[in-house]
Design an enzyme around this catalytic site. Structure first.
Site, PDB file in Angstrom:
ATOM      1  N   GLU A 128    -117.657 -22.371  22.450  1.00 28.22           N
ATOM      2  CA  GLU A 128    -118.853 -21.927  23.423  1.00 28.22           C
ATOM      3  C   GLU A 128    -119.821 -23.230  23.699  1.00 28.22           C
ATOM      4  OE1 GLU A 128    -117.902 -20.078  21.001  1.00 28.22           O
ATOM      5  OE2 GLU A 128    -118.321 -17.697  21.468  1.00 28.22           O
ATOM      6  N   GLU A 161    -114.976 -13.746  17.979  1.00 25.44           N
ATOM      7  CA  GLU A 161    -115.956 -12.703  17.423  1.00 25.44           C
ATOM      8  C   GLU A 161    -115.631 -11.316  17.359  1.00 25.44           C
ATOM      9  OE1 GLU A 161    -118.829 -14.597  20.433  1.00 25.44           O
ATOM     10  OE2 GLU A 161    -119.813 -15.047  18.637  1.00 25.44           O
TER      11      GLU A 161
HETATM   12  N1  3HC Z   1    -114.755 -15.523  31.709  1.00 24.08           N
HETATM   13  C1  3HC Z   1    -114.556 -15.209  32.967  1.00 24.08           C
HETATM   14  N2  3HC Z   1    -113.537 -16.051  33.847  1.00 24.08           N
HETATM   15  C2  3HC Z   1    -112.585 -16.713  33.019  1.00 24.08           C
HETATM   16  C3  3HC Z   1    -112.800 -16.766  31.542  1.00 24.08           C
HETATM   17  C4  3HC Z   1    -114.078 -16.291  30.953  1.00 24.08           C
HETATM   18  N3  3HC Z   1    -114.387 -16.070  29.716  1.00 24.08           N
HETATM   19  N4  3HC Z   1    -111.815 -17.507  31.104  1.00 24.08           N
HETATM   20  C5  3HC Z   1    -111.123 -17.798  32.316  1.00 24.08           C
HETATM   21  N5  3HC Z   1    -111.390 -17.245  33.264  1.00 24.08           N
HETATM   22  C6  3HC Z   1    -111.063 -17.126  34.609  1.00 24.08           C
HETATM   23  C7  3HC Z   1    -111.077 -18.570  35.117  1.00 24.08           C
HETATM   24  O1  3HC Z   1    -112.178 -18.883  35.854  1.00 24.08           O
HETATM   25  C8  3HC Z   1    -109.719 -18.450  36.226  1.00 24.08           C
HETATM   26  O2  3HC Z   1    -110.325 -17.822  37.402  1.00 24.08           O
HETATM   27  P1  3HC Z   1    -109.519 -18.289  38.740  1.00 24.08           P
HETATM   28  O3  3HC Z   1    -108.116 -18.002  38.713  1.00 24.08           O
HETATM   29  O4  3HC Z   1    -110.323 -17.429  39.635  1.00 24.08           O
HETATM   30  O5  3HC Z   1    -109.846 -19.817  38.862  1.00 24.08           O
HETATM   31  C9  3HC Z   1    -108.762 -17.584  35.306  1.00 24.08           C
HETATM   32  O6  3HC Z   1    -109.632 -16.780  34.743  1.00 24.08           O
HETATM   33  C10 3HC Z   1    -107.547 -18.112  34.761  1.00 24.08           C
HETATM   34  O7  3HC Z   1    -108.198 -19.148  33.785  1.00 24.08           O
HETATM   35  P2  3HC Z   1    -107.361 -20.515  33.574  1.00 24.08           P
HETATM   36  O8  3HC Z   1    -106.942 -21.141  34.974  1.00 24.08           O
HETATM   37  O9  3HC Z   1    -108.241 -21.447  32.690  1.00 24.08           O
HETATM   38  O10 3HC Z   1    -106.285 -20.034  32.612  1.00 24.08           O
HETATM   39  P3  3HC Z   1    -105.384 -20.535  31.384  1.00 24.08           P
HETATM   40  O11 3HC Z   1    -104.138 -19.707  31.371  1.00 24.08           O
HETATM   41  O12 3HC Z   1    -104.979 -22.081  32.047  1.00 24.08           O
HETATM   42  O13 3HC Z   1    -106.389 -20.868  30.202  1.00 24.08           O
HETATM   43  C11 3HC Z   1    -107.825 -19.960  28.555  1.00 24.08           C
HETATM   44  C12 3HC Z   1    -106.620 -19.899  29.775  1.00 24.08           C
HETATM   45  C13 3HC Z   1    -107.470 -20.746  27.726  1.00 24.08           C
HETATM   46  C14 3HC Z   1    -108.414 -18.644  28.014  1.00 24.08           C
HETATM   47  C15 3HC Z   1    -109.109 -20.603  29.665  1.00 24.08           C
HETATM   48  O14 3HC Z   1    -109.182 -19.963  30.776  1.00 24.08           O
HETATM   49  C16 3HC Z   1    -110.361 -20.703  28.477  1.00 24.08           C
HETATM   50  O15 3HC Z   1    -110.443 -21.765  27.999  1.00 24.08           O
HETATM   51  N6  3HC Z   1    -111.198 -19.850  29.108  1.00 24.08           N
HETATM   52  C17 3HC Z   1    -112.528 -19.960  28.627  1.00 24.08           C
HETATM   53  C18 3HC Z   1    -112.675 -19.665  27.083  1.00 24.08           C
HETATM   54  C19 3HC Z   1    -114.030 -19.634  26.646  1.00 24.08           C
HETATM   55  O16 3HC Z   1    -114.824 -20.657  26.999  1.00 24.08           O
HETATM   56  N7  3HC Z   1    -114.498 -18.504  25.979  1.00 24.08           N
HETATM   57  C20 3HC Z   1    -115.858 -18.391  25.795  1.00 24.08           C
HETATM   58  C21 3HC Z   1    -116.815 -17.904  26.519  1.00 24.08           C
HETATM   59  S1  3HC Z   1    -118.504 -17.595  26.088  1.00 24.08           S
HETATM   60  C22 3HC Z   1    -118.385 -16.536  24.979  1.00 24.08           C
HETATM   61  O17 3HC Z   1    -117.416 -15.783  24.430  1.00 24.08           O
HETATM   62  C23 3HC Z   1    -119.730 -16.148  24.403  1.00 24.08           C
HETATM   63  C24 3HC Z   1    -119.816 -15.265  23.204  1.00 24.08           C
HETATM   64  O18 3HC Z   1    -119.903 -16.204  21.962  1.00 24.08           O
HETATM   65  C25 3HC Z   1    -120.767 -14.141  23.432  1.00 24.08           C
END
Ligand code: 3HC
Ligand code: NAI
Length: 700
Positions: free
Chosen positions: A129, A109
């Protein structure tokens, strides 16, 4: 600026760098930092354009998911991301998003509010999301359709799948793919952009009038994510972009986003997001804990499980010996593996060459030749203690020191199996689920002497084999099957008390389970539980009610799908058909046992099945056979088809309220006796007004 966002310059180009490890989420301070940088860019005459980039070759993984719980529990949002993105989009100088790694959720976004987007070939973008039970909440459902068209945007927001850079380029989500040095490429791009007129994404309305079959997308989303509110609302919000102005669409999106954010579905799915990562954290295991390199494996038994486990190794590129007792069993096992792979090739999942390479990694044989080279041996022979001990004794004399000796047993005591060796610290349970090459769960069963490096290795090996590994303790049925017993027991009791077979299954299916409990029994084979019950009959406490119908069905040779009849009848395509004979027999068996017949409503069916899981889960927790309640939830999601939007059985109980769950269990105890005695931990937490999640946290 803030520590999280830095502004530097390359001549007349500003470089805004987000530095919020590990994934550059939009945590408090980041949006503020971007805003301050944009204000500088706009006001400084020496700056012509800006590049927005993430440190450590990652763009932005989205909003900070930890913040959502703070918002729903009454905390204040630091700053509205929409406000910041509005400033970015309205900046008088072009802003170029330079995407490496992931631009997910709020990350994409943010990128879409920029005037241009360039991406590294390995970058991925997406609006995931809905996997958190929410919809994009910072313009994703309004800007994405303007870039890639409404139909594609609806799919991306409703399914949550990532898009690779090359596809994002084709779709119009990114403007250029840059190989090599991203920062240098993005700065060069920004220099050129500075000379062009500014185009805001919000004004790019050309693709909004393209045809889109929203109903078809809704149906596809409902099929893929049954009952998931966010998927449907995401489509509604994208559709609104075709009917409303940008600002109205944004306001509508915000309303739908908030509805989702405050829903139990999103609380459950956010719990799952963190839970999936939490299960990997094991007290005592650190980055320094050794991992035993697994370069060669061996599997004993090429039956249902052994064949599937061998496929997991071959799929991961690890050579694997497959040992059987007879040539016939070996040929049968290998033929099944070949058939499974061929089906995947026919479906286009991978090529014939990939299949051939995987088959070439397998060495079928009848001897222990080559076992001395194996780093791990997984035993998957018939379920019998004497046989397993004999095999582990033999392995102890053959397998090199330092190798892991694992059993796939589903019920037997790992410590007793380990006692057949002189190296119990290397013995562990690796409990795969059927079909082992498909099911994502791996229960790693810790014996009392299993060493930390062995546990660490198995947890990590699970990841390599594309599994989610959960560490469980060595009790009968471990975590998953121990809870599944009372769950299926209640399903049977309900039928014996007058509920119909399809009614019980339908209620659990409607709740979101992949299959009802009786249909699941037919799939797994009713004879499996029947044989186990016969073996442990001497352990049953007298006077405690036992299910009768399933054993009686087995006596009639009705083992489920494998015999074409079980709780249901199956046609040649394995479609279940209700069998009226079963209802008549069960009524007769129940009457003979003096079980009263009555009308049973959907609420009772649901509560008795799900609370049976919860009550047993609470005992498992208290007895220390699961590390945290969230571990149990993950076991249920990946091993038993529990819906993610319910968060797993323990989170579901938390969301219902443990006081209510406890009160209902007390009612069941009054009606049905000691099988429903509330678990002490459940009683304690209910009386304290607490939750399983809080209990997890209190234990660190
Ligand atoms: N917020 C907070 N913490 C997050 C995060 C996020 N968006 N994404 C990852 N983390 C944290 C994980 O909990 C993890 O924490 P830990 O080490 O304490 O367990 C650490 O970051 C590393 O994450 P991964 O182990 O998942 O790392 P990878 O390298 O394997 O993967 C990634 C990276 C593909 C970016 C994966 O973390 C992921 O898919 N993250 C979530 C993405 C997501 O869902 N984004 C949307 C969020 S909601 C949003 O944006 C709303 C908006 O529309 C307003
Ligand atoms: P299966 O009966 O399909 O296969 C067992 C295989 O082991 C047979 O092919 C048999 O010939 C072979 N075998 C027996 N003794 C042997 C020996 N000494 N050396 C080599 N091979 C030998 O059984 P299944 O279902 O694969 O179960 C295997 C193990 O996995 C059991 O411990 C079972 O409890 C467990 N398990 C089974 C699950 C299931 O759904 N079937 C799920 C999870 C665990």
């Amino acid at each position: 600026m803030s520590e999280l966002v830095q502004l530097t310059r390359d001549g007349e180009i500003a470089i805004i760098t987000i530095q919020n490890p590990p994934v550059n989420a939009l945590s408090p301070g980041v949006p503020e930092g971007i805003l301050a940088s944009i204000e500088t860019v706009a006001s400084d005459d020496a700056i012509q354009a800006a590049v927005l980039i993430g440190a450590n070759r990652r763009f932005i993984a989205g909003a900070d998911i930890k913040e959502f719980a703070k918002i729903t529990s009454g905390g204040k949002r630091s700053i509205g991301l929409n406000e910041v993105l509005d400033k970015v989009e309205n900046c008088s100088k072009p802003v170029v998003a330079a995407i490496e790694g992931h631009a997910f959720g709020g990350g994409l976004e943010t990128a879409m509010a920029c005037h241009y987007r360039v991406a590294a070939p390995s970058a991925q973008v997406g609006q995931p999301e809905c996997k958190l039970g929410i919809i994009p909440g910072a313009g994703g459902t309004q800007r994405l359709p303007r870039l890639c068209g409404v139909a594609k945007a609806a799919e991306l927001c409703a399914f949550g799948d990532p898009v690779k850079a090359s596809e994002a380029l084709t779709l119009g989500i990114v403007d250029q793919v840059i190989a090599g040095d991203m920062l240098a490429g993005a700065v060069a791009f920004a220099r050129e952009a500075a000379a062009k007129p500014l185009i805001r994404t919000r004004d790019r309305n050309g693709k909004l009038s393209e045809a889109a079959d929203f109903d078809a997308i809704r149906k596809a989303a409902a099929k893929r994510s049954r009952n998931l509110m966010a998927a449907q609302k995401a489509i509604d919000s994208v559709e609104a972009s075709t009917k409303m102005s940008f600002d109205e669409g944004l306001a509508n999106e915000q309303k739908l986003f908030m509805e989702c954010l405050y829903s139990d579905q999103s609380k459950a799915m956010i719990h799952v997001f963190f839970g999936e990562r939490e299960v990997a954290k094991i007290p005592g295991i650190t980055k320094e804990t050794p991992v035993i390199p697994i370069a060669a494996a061996a599997v004993i038994g090429a039956g249902t499980m052994g064949g599937g486990i061998a496929m997991c190794f071959a799929n991961a590129g690890i050579p694997v010996i497959v040992k059987e007792t007879t040539q016939e069993a070996l040929d049968r096992g290998l033929a099944t593996i070949r058939k499974n792979y061929s089906n995947s090739v026919k479906k286009g999942r991978f090529s014939q060459e990939v299949m051939d390479a995987r088959m070439a990694l397998m060495t079928p044989q009848l001897t222990y030749d080559g076992f001395e080279k194996a780093d791990i041996v997984i035993e998957a022979v018939f379920e019998g203690m004497a046989l397993k001990k004999q095999i582990f004794g033999e392995l102890d004399g053959i397998v090199k020191q330092g190798a892991i000796l694992a059993s796939n047993t589903s019920t037997l005591n790992i410590d007793e199996i380990a006692s057949a060796t002189k190296r119990p610290e290397f013995v562990v349970g690796t409990h795969f689920f059927s079909p082992a090459n498909v099911m994502k769960l791996l229960e790693v069963v810790r014996g009392k002497e299993t060493s930390l490096p062995v546990i660490n290795t198995c947890m990590q090996l699970g990841k390599k084999l594309a599994k989610v590994s959960v560490l469980v303790g060595n009790c009968f049925g471990f975590v998953g099957n121990r809870m599944f017993g009372p769950y299926r027991r209640e399903a049977q009791f309900l039928v014996e008390e007058g509920a119909s077979v399809p009614a019980v299954d339908q209620v659990l299916y409607n709740f979101g389970m992949a299959m009802g409990p009786l249909a699941t029994g037919d799939l797994a084979g009713l004879d499996v539980g029947w044989r186990i019950r016969k073996e442990i009959a001497h352990l049953q406490k007298p006077g405690i009610r036992q299910p009768v119908a399933e054993d009686q069905l087995c006596e009639k040779g009705r083992y489920g799908q494998k015999t074409g009849v079980g709780w249901y009848k199956y046609d040649e395509n394995r479609n279940a058909v209700v069998d009226p004979d079963v209802a008549a027999w069960v009524k007769q068996w129940a009457t003979e046992k003096g079980i009263e017949q009555r009308e049973i409503g959907a609420d009772e069916i649901l509560d008795r099945c799900i609370y049976a899981l919860v009550n047993e889960g609470a005992r498992i927790l208290e007895e220390g056979f699961a590390l945290r309640s969230v571990d149990i939830d993950i076991v249920y999601l990946y091993g038993y088809g529990f819906p993610a939007y319910r968060g797993g059985p323990m989170k579901y109980a938390d969301l219902v309220g443990l006081d209510k769950v406890y009160a209902r269990i007390c009612e069941f105890e009054k009606q049905h006796g000691e099988l429903w005695r509330p678990a002490p931990l459940l009683e304690k937490l209910a009386k304290e007004g607490s939750t399983f999640s809080a209990w997890d946290k209190s234990r660190g």
